[in-house]
Design a protein around this motif. Structure first.
Motif: not given
Lengths: 166, 166
Positions: A25-26, A54-56, A63-67
């Motif tokens: 993730t970012l 669109l993102v998890d 943690g963070g965001y990923r596609l």
């Protein structure tokens, strides 16, 4: 007619997320730093991308965001609609039904011809946006890159990518 | 993304002006009354149409607005650009050039691939809007009219049309 600045930020951020290893993730703050934009403003758009599936959003210190889907299954249209909302740009207020001396309601069973033409144009706009996936954008970028663009992205990811604990 | 309400008002007003006898005019207040919209708001859009050379503004007691070109030479695109301005909806802020560790300027000679795709979609949108003229709109309307729509328009014009002095 204007798209919000969030559209540009969201598309660039999605392209960056497409470079992550699987499961990594970012954070929104890292994406904001990379693109030199307001973290709070970008966070709002990341939340919109999350609401649109669109993102998890992964909670916790790693943690963070990923596609949420494969990059070739996410189009520019998906991102624009997530950030700007699904409503068409032209919103018919049915002004043909206003004013003194209105026509009987039966004349308005059919949508106004003006609205129909405006919405037809939006359909071709959306169809065009739907043709381009994140994978297409990455391929376009690679074709112009002699290595420095990828190196810059990798240097950033070396610091900020939050790798999945295995 | 949202077009202002003025677009709908301007298109309907242009269609009404297309019904005038040659040389006749309509005031902005008459057009506002017919469509049940704010006169001051509509006036602003009529001025935008005038600035874009789509209508003539005739001064004096018989004055008002009339089309400056033939209805089949005025498209939906002309009206949208007059009211909303010529700028594209997607405005590239070149966020790829921001942030720490930017690339050398030579990488930015070519427009950003994301901006290029977004603007390509706007080109097809505009091309679609350009296909429909005011004449086309009037023909669509006539096809759905059993006479009542035309009668309503004529009743309005009987009162409000400002005919040219011969």
């Amino acid at each position: 007619m204007k798209l919000g600045d969030g559209v540009e930020q969201a598309i660039h951020s999605m392209a960056m997320l497409a470079c992550l290893e699987e499961g990594s993730t970012l954070s929104a703050s890292a994406l904001a730093e990379y693109h030199g934009v307001s973290p709070s403003y970008l966070l709002k758009h990341m939340q919109a991308l999350s609401s649109a599936d669109l993102v998890d959003t992964v909670p916790g210190p790693k943690g963070g965001y990923r596609l949420k889907r494969k990059p070739d299954d996410i189009s520019l249209l998906d991102i624009v609609l997530a950030v700007e909302g699904p409503q068409p740009a032209f919103r018919c207020n049915e002004i043909r039904q206003r004013g003194p001396n209105p026509l009987p309601a039966r004349y308005f069973d059919k949508p106004c011809g003006i609205a129909a033409k405006m919405l037809a144009a939006e359909r071709v706009y959306r169809a065009e946006l739907a043709k381009t996936s994140i994978t297409d954008l990455m391929q376009d970028l690679q074709e112009t890159d002699d290595g420095a663009i990828a190196a810059r992205g990798c240097a950033f990811l070396d610091i900020h990518e939050r790798k999945q604990v295995r």
